[in-house]
Design a protein around this motif. Structure first.
Motif, PDB file in Angstrom:
ATOM      1  N   VAL A  84       0.843  -1.196   0.000  1.00  0.00           N
ATOM      2  CA  VAL A  84       0.000   0.000   0.000  1.00  0.00           C
ATOM      3  C   VAL A  84       0.877   1.244   0.000  1.00  0.00           C
ATOM      4  O   VAL A  84       0.580   2.231  -0.680  1.00  0.00           O
ATOM      5  CB  VAL A  84      -0.967  -0.019   1.217  1.00  0.00           C
ATOM      6  N   HIS A  85       1.995   1.194   0.734  1.00  0.00           N
ATOM      7  CA  HIS A  85       2.939   2.317   0.755  1.00  0.00           C
ATOM      8  C   HIS A  85       3.544   2.539  -0.626  1.00  0.00           C
ATOM      9  O   HIS A  85       3.652   3.676  -1.092  1.00  0.00           O
ATOM     10  CB  HIS A  85       4.029   2.038   1.790  1.00  0.00           C
ATOM     11  N   SER A  86       3.938   1.469  -1.294  1.00  0.00           N
ATOM     12  CA  SER A  86       4.560   1.620  -2.614  1.00  0.00           C
ATOM     13  C   SER A  86       3.557   2.107  -3.662  1.00  0.00           C
ATOM     14  O   SER A  86       3.934   2.762  -4.628  1.00  0.00           O
ATOM     15  CB  SER A  86       5.191   0.300  -3.064  1.00  0.00           C
ATOM     16  N   LYS A 180      -1.367  18.534  -2.782  1.00  0.00           N
ATOM     17  CA  LYS A 180      -0.080  17.837  -2.730  1.00  0.00           C
ATOM     18  C   LYS A 180       0.527  17.906  -1.326  1.00  0.00           C
ATOM     19  O   LYS A 180       1.005  16.903  -0.794  1.00  0.00           O
ATOM     20  CB  LYS A 180       0.869  18.453  -3.757  1.00  0.00           C
ATOM     21  N   GLY A 181       0.473  19.085  -0.715  1.00  0.00           N
ATOM     22  CA  GLY A 181       1.029  19.250   0.628  1.00  0.00           C
ATOM     23  C   GLY A 181       0.286  18.447   1.672  1.00  0.00           C
ATOM     24  O   GLY A 181       0.889  17.825   2.554  1.00  0.00           O
ATOM     25  N   VAL A 182      -1.043  18.414   1.571  1.00  0.00           N
ATOM     26  CA  VAL A 182      -1.844  17.665   2.539  1.00  0.00           C
ATOM     27  C   VAL A 182      -1.617  16.174   2.379  1.00  0.00           C
ATOM     28  O   VAL A 182      -1.461  15.447   3.364  1.00  0.00           O
ATOM     29  CB  VAL A 182      -3.347  18.014   2.393  1.00  0.00           C
ATOM     30  N   LYS A 183      -1.576  15.696   1.132  1.00  0.00           N
ATOM     31  CA  LYS A 183      -1.370  14.266   0.926  1.00  0.00           C
ATOM     32  C   LYS A 183       0.009  13.852   1.425  1.00  0.00           C
ATOM     33  O   LYS A 183       0.163  12.804   2.054  1.00  0.00           O
ATOM     34  CB  LYS A 183      -1.524  13.893  -0.547  1.00  0.00           C
ATOM     35  N   THR A 184       1.016  14.680   1.188  1.00  0.00           N
ATOM     36  CA  THR A 184       2.355  14.377   1.683  1.00  0.00           C
ATOM     37  C   THR A 184       2.373  14.325   3.207  1.00  0.00           C
ATOM     38  O   THR A 184       2.954  13.417   3.808  1.00  0.00           O
ATOM     39  CB  THR A 184       3.359  15.425   1.160  1.00  0.00           C
ATOM     40  N   CYS A 189       2.327  10.938   8.161  1.00  0.00           N
ATOM     41  CA  CYS A 189       1.682  10.545   9.427  1.00  0.00           C
ATOM     42  C   CYS A 189       1.292   9.077   9.419  1.00  0.00           C
ATOM     43  O   CYS A 189       1.410   8.386  10.431  1.00  0.00           O
ATOM     44  CB  CYS A 189       0.439  11.404   9.669  1.00  0.00           C
ATOM     45  N   ALA A 190       0.819   8.596   8.281  1.00  0.00           N
ATOM     46  CA  ALA A 190       0.337   7.214   8.195  1.00  0.00           C
ATOM     47  C   ALA A 190       1.458   6.198   8.208  1.00  0.00           C
ATOM     48  O   ALA A 190       1.326   5.125   8.801  1.00  0.00           O
ATOM     49  CB  ALA A 190      -0.502   7.035   6.927  1.00  0.00           C
ATOM     50  N   PHE A 191       2.583   6.509   7.569  1.00  0.00           N
ATOM     51  CA  PHE A 191       3.635   5.498   7.385  1.00  0.00           C
ATOM     52  C   PHE A 191       4.935   5.815   8.119  1.00  0.00           C
ATOM     53  O   PHE A 191       5.965   5.287   7.754  1.00  0.00           O
ATOM     54  CB  PHE A 191       3.903   5.310   5.891  1.00  0.00           C
ATOM     55  N   SER A 192       4.870   6.654   9.129  1.00  0.00           N
ATOM     56  CA  SER A 192       6.111   6.903   9.890  1.00  0.00           C
ATOM     57  C   SER A 192       6.030   6.322  11.276  1.00  0.00           C
ATOM     58  O   SER A 192       5.031   5.895  11.752  1.00  0.00           O
ATOM     59  CB  SER A 192       6.373   8.404   9.980  1.00  0.00           C
TER      60      SER A 192
END
Length: 192
Positions: A84-86, A180-184, A189-192
């Motif tokens: 999902v991350h990739s 773009k900024g919000v998704k980044t 937040c989701a994958f750290s």
């Protein structure tokens, strides 16, 4: 919202079974297109209403997205998070936050419907404070925790205040750069 979550999961799994039958005969890009149009559209439709639902309901919808990832990658790994991350997909919980933040930006920009714009009030301190430059929103008080804390005005103000200041500076951004900024930010937040 249990009935709504069950209906979403049921319709998504129906589409996933159909796509799974033809998966060996289509390319990865075609599979992504089918999943995006037939499954992700169900997950994203009205997902701002799903903010704050129970963890078990969120997990049920996350399982649908994980099945999407397994279908795209043609894998049966138990840990689907790297896939999902990739694919650069936001988890279900963060997708609803993303949608709410988009509505909030449009309400502040004046492009949202009036019924949403009236729930979003920029913070104006009575005297000069450093918080003026942070583009904060007034957080309305709620009477009930169950439903009051899930209302659009409160959720929008809370999520907006958690954004990094460079992302929410409306004067310097367009909708595309804000997205773009919000998704980044949400991806980190989701994958750290």
């Amino acid at each position: 919202m249990e009935k709504q979550v069950n209906a979403i999961a049921k319709s998504c799994y129906y589409q996933l079974r159909n796509i799974g039958r033809i998966r060996p005969f289509i390319t990865t890009d075609a599979c992504k297109t089918l999943l995006h149009s037939l499954v992700a559209s169900h997950l994203d439709y009205g997902n701002a209403l799903l903010y704050g639902i129970s963890d078990s309901a969120t997990k049920r919808l996350q399982k649908v997205q994980n099945t999407d990832g397994r279908l795209v990658s043609s894998t049966s790994k138990h840990n689907i998070t790297p896939v999902v991350h990739s694919l650069h997909w936001l988890p279900v919980h963060y997708r609803s936050q993303y949608k709410i933040l988009m509505h909030t930006y449009k309400a502040l920009d004046g492009t949202a419907p009036g019924y949403l714009s009236e729930f979003v009030t920029p913070y104006q301190p009575s005297r000069s404070l450093r918080s003026e430059a942070e583009s904060l929103l007034c957080v309305p008080k709620s009477c009930t925790v169950t439903y009051g804390d899930r209302c659009f005005g409160k959720v929008a103000a809370t999520l907006w205040s958690n954004l990094p200041s460079q992302t929410k500076t409306r004067k310097a951004t367009t909708l595309a750069t804000f997205k773009k900024g919000v998704k980044t930010h949400l991806f980190r937040c989701a994958f750290s």
